[in-house]
Write an enzyme that holds these catalytic residues in place. Sequence first.
Site, short mmCIF file in Angstrom:
data_model
loop_
_atom_site.label_atom_id
_atom_site.label_comp_id
_atom_site.label_asym_id
_atom_site.label_seq_id
_atom_site.Cartn_x
_atom_site.Cartn_y
_atom_site.Cartn_z
N HIS A 205 0.92 -1.28 -0.06
CA HIS A 205 -0.04 0.00 0.07
C HIS A 205 0.83 1.26 -0.05
O HIS A 205 0.29 2.21 -0.05
CB HIS A 205 -0.80 -0.19 1.26
CG HIS A 205 -0.11 0.25 2.47
ND1 HIS A 205 0.64 -0.64 3.32
CD2 HIS A 205 -0.06 1.50 3.27
CE1 HIS A 205 1.02 -0.17 4.30
NE2 HIS A 205 0.91 1.21 4.58
C1 UD1 Z 1 -1.39 5.89 6.14
C2 UD1 Z 1 0.21 6.28 6.33
C3 UD1 Z 1 1.07 5.20 6.28
C4 UD1 Z 1 0.32 3.87 6.75
C5 UD1 Z 1 -0.86 3.45 6.47
C6 UD1 Z 1 -1.45 2.33 7.21
C7 UD1 Z 1 0.65 8.61 6.02
C8 UD1 Z 1 1.26 9.69 5.48
N1 UD1 Z 1 0.55 7.25 5.85
O1 UD1 Z 1 -1.17 5.69 4.45
O2 UD1 Z 1 2.52 5.40 6.67
O3 UD1 Z 1 1.29 2.79 6.52
O4 UD1 Z 1 -1.73 4.71 6.69
O5 UD1 Z 1 -2.39 1.63 6.45
O6 UD1 Z 1 0.12 8.79 7.18
N2 UD1 Z 1 -8.86 5.07 2.32
C9 UD1 Z 1 -10.00 4.63 2.41
N3 UD1 Z 1 -10.45 4.49 3.77
C10 UD1 Z 1 -9.95 4.60 5.06
C11 UD1 Z 1 -8.33 5.15 4.62
C12 UD1 Z 1 -8.10 5.58 3.55
O7 UD1 Z 1 -10.90 4.51 1.58
O8 UD1 Z 1 -10.17 4.43 6.05
C13 UD1 Z 1 -8.35 5.62 0.84
C14 UD1 Z 1 -8.61 6.73 0.62
O9 UD1 Z 1 -8.77 6.61 -0.76
C15 UD1 Z 1 -7.35 7.62 0.73
C16 UD1 Z 1 -6.31 6.75 0.62
O10 UD1 Z 1 -6.78 5.44 1.10
O11 UD1 Z 1 -7.06 8.80 -0.17
C17 UD1 Z 1 -5.06 6.77 1.28
O12 UD1 Z 1 -5.20 7.10 2.87
P1 UD1 Z 1 -4.29 8.12 3.57
O13 UD1 Z 1 -4.61 7.92 5.09
O14 UD1 Z 1 -4.03 9.43 3.05
O15 UD1 Z 1 -2.80 7.14 3.53
P2 UD1 Z 1 -2.50 5.48 3.61
O16 UD1 Z 1 -2.04 5.27 2.35
O17 UD1 Z 1 -3.72 4.95 4.45
N1 UDP Z 2 -3.47 -5.77 8.99
C1 UDP Z 2 -4.70 -6.00 9.15
N2 UDP Z 2 -5.37 -6.57 8.16
C2 UDP Z 2 -5.00 -6.49 6.85
C3 UDP Z 2 -3.78 -6.14 6.63
C4 UDP Z 2 -3.01 -5.85 7.76
O1 UDP Z 2 -5.14 -6.40 10.31
O2 UDP Z 2 -5.69 -6.73 6.01
C5 UDP Z 2 -2.56 -5.36 10.15
C6 UDP Z 2 -1.21 -6.11 10.33
O3 UDP Z 2 -1.44 -7.36 11.00
C7 UDP Z 2 -0.32 -4.90 10.84
C8 UDP Z 2 -0.97 -3.69 10.59
O4 UDP Z 2 -1.88 -3.90 9.89
O5 UDP Z 2 -0.41 -5.15 12.27
C9 UDP Z 2 0.06 -3.12 9.41
O6 UDP Z 2 -0.58 -2.15 9.06
P1 UDP Z 2 -0.46 -1.32 7.48
O7 UDP Z 2 0.36 -2.49 6.64
O8 UDP Z 2 -1.56 -0.95 7.01
O9 UDP Z 2 0.64 -0.21 7.96
P2 UDP Z 2 2.36 -0.08 8.44
O10 UDP Z 2 2.54 -0.95 9.25
O11 UDP Z 2 3.09 -0.37 6.95
O12 UDP Z 2 2.48 1.54 8.47
#
Ligand code: UD1
Ligand code: UDP
Length: 359
Positions: A205
């Site tokens: 992601h």
């Molecule tokens: C964010 C964090 C990243 C983390 C990730 C965990 C930042 C800069 N990035 O990235 O470090 O690894 O969360 O998963 O803070 N969206 C939904 N539903 C949600 C959330 C997001 O549909 O509940 C979609 C939206 O289209 C949004 C996109 O995901 O634009 C990105 O969401 P955003 O919170 O900006 O960043 P992540 O990629 O989730």
């Molecule tokens: N995770 C989850 N369901 C999923 C994918 C990931 O519960 O479908 C959990 C995973 O076990 C880990 C956390 O989400 O604890 C990692 O989050 P993510 O990869 O979104 O963020 P990052 O760690 O890269 O910031």
Amino acid sequence: MKICIILGTRPEIIKMSPVIRACERQNLDYFILHTGQHYSYVMDRVFFEQLELPEATYNLDVGSGKHGEQTGKILSGVEPVLQKERPDVVLVEGDTNTVLAGALAATKLHIKVGHVEAGLRSYDRKMPEEINRVLTDHCSDYLFAPTETAREILLGEGIQDTKIFDTGNTVVDAVFQNLELAKDRNNALNDLHLEPRNYFLVTAHRQENVDVKERFEGIIKGLELVANEFGLPVVYPIHPRARKMMNHFGLKSNGIEFIEPLDYLSFLQLESKAKLVLTDSGGVQEEACILKIPCVTLRNNTERPETLEVGSNILAGTTPEKILECTRLIIDRNNEWKNPFGDGNAGKRIVEIVEEVQG
Ligand code: UD1
Ligand code: UDP
């Protein structure tokens, strides 16, 4: 002594859960401030429900947006809450926009900041998370370093020794606390018709991967090569950002099973029984290491070098041939490596430290 726990995304909810549970056990005066950075049921509420976490007292509902917009909304939303509640300390976890904005809002109000999972560095300033980590560490008062490497990085950047605490990573607590529960719920593999050790589990992601067509396409082709060579299913619970970008770029794949993001117990179960994990997630690299499952990281660097050192992880980048080559290299690795992330008591330790220093 009053504590404010700020969180906003899936990994923060999971990795803060041991700290929240420790606050509950100690009967401390604390409250949760949810920024609403993540808001879809499968990225947010499911974890509160399943991990039986108390409701957030505040939810800012900031939602998605560009970095400046999202970070700014969090900053201006957190400030009045902190002014009203006047906590003695604010705790943030990890490296998201929620973390940076939460820490910045607190420190400007002269409220102490504790950074859980401090001192991680990828040395890649193109990652939004790297900027968030560095800035948060440098405005924090208490830095909870998960490993010795993290402590040394912080010392090397001139942060005072007295501010740094070796605690281990709360992800170990989260895995240990929930793995037993996950074992009893044997339905995730059954539901997906998977057999233990006979499938690959994928998550990807990161902005720098899925927002760049060539890199995302490279990952998908790499996964298809892996599926073909080993003749095993590849299951990919797809993050909403990645789903959105796949549609945007018109990417398709027949060889990969895309499913909705999973709840934590199901995901832990799939992780613990996989043949191998391929990921660009920080938390998943750690969990695979803790669960003794080999991991191929779909990035050129990692802020979790301990996983490379113990041999649980290998960096593949995003080109298809390299993903296949790294999978071949690590798939049959002896998994008797040592977990470098601590003993599973990090949450308790962090709360004890906060009580002692603020007491
Ligand atoms: C964010 C964090 C990243 C983390 C990730 C965990 C930042 C800069 N990035 O990235 O470090 O690894 O969360 O998963 O803070 N969206 C939904 N539903 C949600 C959330 C997001 O549909 O509940 C979609 C939206 O289209 C949004 C996109 O995901 O634009 C990105 O969401 P955003 O919170 O900006 O960043 P992540 O990629 O989730
Ligand atoms: N995770 C989850 N369901 C999923 C994918 C990931 O519960 O479908 C959990 C995973 O076990 C880990 C956390 O989400 O604890 C990692 O989050 P993510 O990869 O979104 O963020 P990052 O760690 O890269 O910031």
